[in-house]
Design a protein around this motif. Structure first.
Motif, short mmCIF file in Angstrom:
data_model
loop_
_atom_site.label_atom_id
_atom_site.label_comp_id
_atom_site.label_asym_id
_atom_site.label_seq_id
_atom_site.Cartn_x
_atom_site.Cartn_y
_atom_site.Cartn_z
N SER A 25 137.82 125.68 37.65
CA SER A 25 137.48 126.61 36.38
C SER A 25 136.63 127.80 36.99
CB SER A 25 136.55 125.90 35.68
OG SER A 25 135.22 125.38 36.17
N GLU A 26 136.19 127.63 38.24
CA GLU A 26 135.81 128.91 39.09
C GLU A 26 136.41 129.61 39.96
OE1 GLU A 26 131.81 130.06 42.06
OE2 GLU A 26 132.25 127.99 41.23
N ARG A 27 136.17 130.95 40.05
CA ARG A 27 137.28 131.60 40.94
C ARG A 27 136.64 132.75 41.56
NH1 ARG A 27 143.32 131.41 38.13
NH2 ARG A 27 143.10 129.38 37.21
N VAL A 28 137.12 132.90 42.86
CA VAL A 28 136.71 133.97 43.53
C VAL A 28 138.06 135.01 43.75
CG1 VAL A 28 135.87 134.67 45.76
CG2 VAL A 28 134.61 132.77 44.91
N ASP A 29 137.75 136.10 43.63
CA ASP A 29 139.13 136.73 43.73
C ASP A 29 138.93 137.87 44.82
OD1 ASP A 29 141.10 138.75 43.20
OD2 ASP A 29 140.80 139.13 41.31
N ALA A 30 139.76 137.64 45.89
CA ALA A 30 139.76 138.17 46.90
C ALA A 30 140.05 139.86 46.97
CB ALA A 30 140.63 137.55 48.20
N LEU B 258 146.49 137.92 53.91
CA LEU B 258 145.87 136.74 53.28
C LEU B 258 147.20 135.89 52.75
CD1 LEU B 258 143.41 135.53 52.21
CD2 LEU B 258 143.74 136.63 50.09
N GLY B 259 147.06 134.68 53.42
CA GLY B 259 148.18 133.89 53.17
C GLY B 259 147.64 132.57 52.44
N GLY B 260 148.54 131.41 52.52
CA GLY B 260 148.21 130.30 52.01
C GLY B 260 148.43 129.96 50.55
N ASP B 261 147.23 129.46 49.85
CA ASP B 261 147.50 129.11 48.38
C ASP B 261 145.72 129.21 48.20
OD1 ASP B 261 148.29 128.60 46.12
OD2 ASP B 261 149.58 127.06 46.50
N ALA B 262 145.93 129.07 46.64
CA ALA B 262 144.40 129.19 46.15
C ALA B 262 143.28 128.03 46.58
CB ALA B 262 144.39 129.20 44.50
N ILE C 243 140.51 130.47 45.34
CA ILE C 243 140.56 131.51 45.78
C ILE C 243 141.83 132.32 45.57
CG2 ILE C 243 140.01 132.93 47.90
CD1 ILE C 243 139.02 130.09 49.26
N VAL C 244 141.60 133.20 44.64
CA VAL C 244 142.75 133.99 44.01
C VAL C 244 142.69 135.39 44.52
CG1 VAL C 244 142.91 132.78 42.08
CG2 VAL C 244 141.46 134.75 42.17
N ALA C 245 144.09 136.18 44.30
CA ALA C 245 144.12 137.37 44.76
C ALA C 245 144.96 138.14 43.52
CB ALA C 245 144.75 137.63 46.03
N SER C 246 144.11 138.48 42.48
CA SER C 246 144.65 139.09 41.26
C SER C 246 145.72 140.02 41.35
CB SER C 246 143.67 139.33 40.28
OG SER C 246 142.89 140.49 40.97
N GLU C 247 145.55 140.99 42.24
CA GLU C 247 146.58 142.15 42.43
C GLU C 247 147.87 141.63 43.29
OE1 GLU C 247 144.34 145.48 43.92
OE2 GLU C 247 142.88 145.47 42.30
N ARG C 248 147.37 141.13 44.22
CA ARG C 248 148.67 140.81 45.32
C ARG C 248 149.41 139.34 44.71
NH1 ARG C 248 145.29 140.70 50.74
NH2 ARG C 248 143.47 140.49 49.32
N GLU C 249 148.75 138.64 44.12
CA GLU C 249 149.33 137.45 43.58
C GLU C 249 149.13 137.04 42.20
OE1 GLU C 249 148.38 135.24 47.88
OE2 GLU C 249 147.36 134.71 46.13
N PRO C 250 149.59 137.97 41.17
CA PRO C 250 149.26 137.67 39.88
C PRO C 250 149.92 136.27 39.39
CG PRO C 250 150.96 139.42 40.23
CD PRO C 250 150.46 139.03 41.55
N TRP C 251 151.09 135.94 40.02
CA TRP C 251 151.63 134.63 39.43
C TRP C 251 150.64 133.47 39.92
CZ3 TRP C 251 152.04 131.69 43.74
CH2 TRP C 251 152.02 132.29 45.03
N LEU C 252 150.02 133.39 40.97
CA LEU C 252 148.84 132.56 41.15
C LEU C 252 147.84 132.54 40.22
CD1 LEU C 252 148.20 129.86 42.96
CD2 LEU C 252 147.44 131.71 44.98
#
Length: 382
Positions: free
Chosen positions: A261-266, A279-283, A348-357
């Motif tokens: 439920s908690e997200r950190v957006d890189a 920045l690779g890998g997954d959330a 750990i998400v990256a909203s701009e680079r990985e919107p799908w994730l």
């Protein structure tokens, strides 16, 4: 290792490392070959000797999720077996690689969803494989257990959606098997039954993706996921009913899943971008590739920012800790300089680079039990 890394390594000894060689998904293929009488194969898991084996891989069927929903999966709940570990990271690409080769991710090199292509400054998405310059059979160089079985006279088949046939990931993980495209449950069971009846010995792997898709879209606590689990239970029962005499069915999975439920957006935290080249890998398993000379700063910053919500270690610490198993030639550089693995309720998400994730509800990749433990359930027909 530096003195600081040695100290940190001692502090991370409590990390639950996959049971490579003693009860991991990578041990299943060799055990299957041994059960089929293939010379040189070792039966780590103690499987019964039979001439015909079917492995049903249910994408996303974690052991803890299965145990939490016995009413939705009564047939699976009644099967014999228990949990094994998926491997690290607990994700489809890595687990399919281990199921194909019988070795941990560090050897076959499919080390996560997004890994560095050494010497290029680019990432490869191993699911989508949108880079024609990377040859799948070179990038994943380990011979498959399917080819090994076929060389000993076993009839080998891989049953999955036609969509995946000929894909780069399939070329990396299914070579040596006769790929049987099956786009519906009836086709899947029918082609599995036919494949098992070919020859005196047969080895059939069945891959089913729908439970994982439901978890990603709706979460493992959703009604949609629970209904899909009912379909999976019925699928396993139908395949078991279709087994020819002298067959064993082993049901397993590539990973479990959690709904953080908690997200950190890189992409919106400047500190998490400083000194970071890729920045690779997954959330739930981040590979952070640092710019030249920035490694120590990146490690310190990510450790400070994530605090006690994640294991944040250097590549050397993770490798020395056995997270990936043995490391094959040329594989080390694919791993991030820093690895961040949430163990708390965090993605750990990256909203701009990985919107799908960023849109996913259910996620996986970590070393925690909910993602790491998968079932190994068995039944047979004499």
């Amino acid at each position: 290792m530096t003195g600081a890394e040695l100290q940190r390594s001692a502090e991370t000894l409590a990390v639950p490392v996959p049971r490579y060689g003693a009860g991991a998904l990578a041990d299943l293929p060799g055990s299957v070959l041994a059960s089929l009488g293939v010379p040189g194969a070792v039966d780590v898991l103690g499987l019964p000797a039979v001439p015909r084996v079917c492995v049903l891989l249910v994408d996303g069927l974690g052991w803890e999720q299965l145990r939490a929903h016995p009413d939705e999966a009564p047939y699976l709940a009644a099967m014999t077996g228990g949990p094994i570990t998926a491997g690290f990271p607990a994700t489809t690409v890595s687990s399919l690689g281990s199921l194909a080769t019988g070795v941990p991710p560090g050897e076959h090199g499919l080390l996560g969803v997004q890994v560095a292509i050494p010497g290029t400054g680019r990432l490869l998405n191993c699911l989508r494989w949108q880079d024609d310059s990377v040859d799948p059979e070179t990038f994943q160089p380990v011979p498959t257990v399917y080819a090994r079985a076929a060389a000993d006279g076993v009839k080998v088949a891989y049953v999955a959606r036609g969509l995946y046939r000929g894909s780069s990931l399939s070329r990396a993980t299914t070579r040596g098997a006769d790929y049987l495209a099956s786009d519906g449950p009836g086709q899947l069971v029918g082609r599995t039954r036919t494949a098992l009846r070919r020859g005196d010995r047969s080895y059939v792997t069945v891959y089913h993706a729908d439970l994982d898709a439901a978890g990603h879209q709706f979460g493992t606590g959703s009604a949609e996921w629970r209904f899909q689990l009912r379909f999976v239970d019925g699928l396993a029962q139908q395949i078991a009913a279709a087994l020819p005499p002298g067959s064993a069915l082993h049901v397993t999975a590539d990973h479990g899943m959690v709904d953080p439920s908690e997200r950190v957006d890189a992409d919106t935290v400047p500190e998490l971008r400083d000194g970071v080249a890729l920045l690779g890998g997954d959330a739930r398993c981040r590979y952070v590739y640092s710019e030249a000379g920035a490694h120590d700063d990146v490690l310190a910053t990510w450790t400070a920012m994530l605090g006690d919500r994640a294991w944040v270690v250097s590549r050397a610490e993770a490798v020395d800790g056995g997270w990936f198993g043995p490391i094959g030639p040329g594989m080390l550089e694919r791993i991030g300089d820093v690895i961040a693995v949430p163990h708390a309720d965090l993605a750990i998400v990256a909203s701009e680079r990985e919107p799908w994730l960023n849109e996913m509800v259910g996620m996986h990749g970590s070393l925690v039990a909910a993602e790491q433990l998968v079932p190994l359930l068995s039944t047979s027909r004499p």
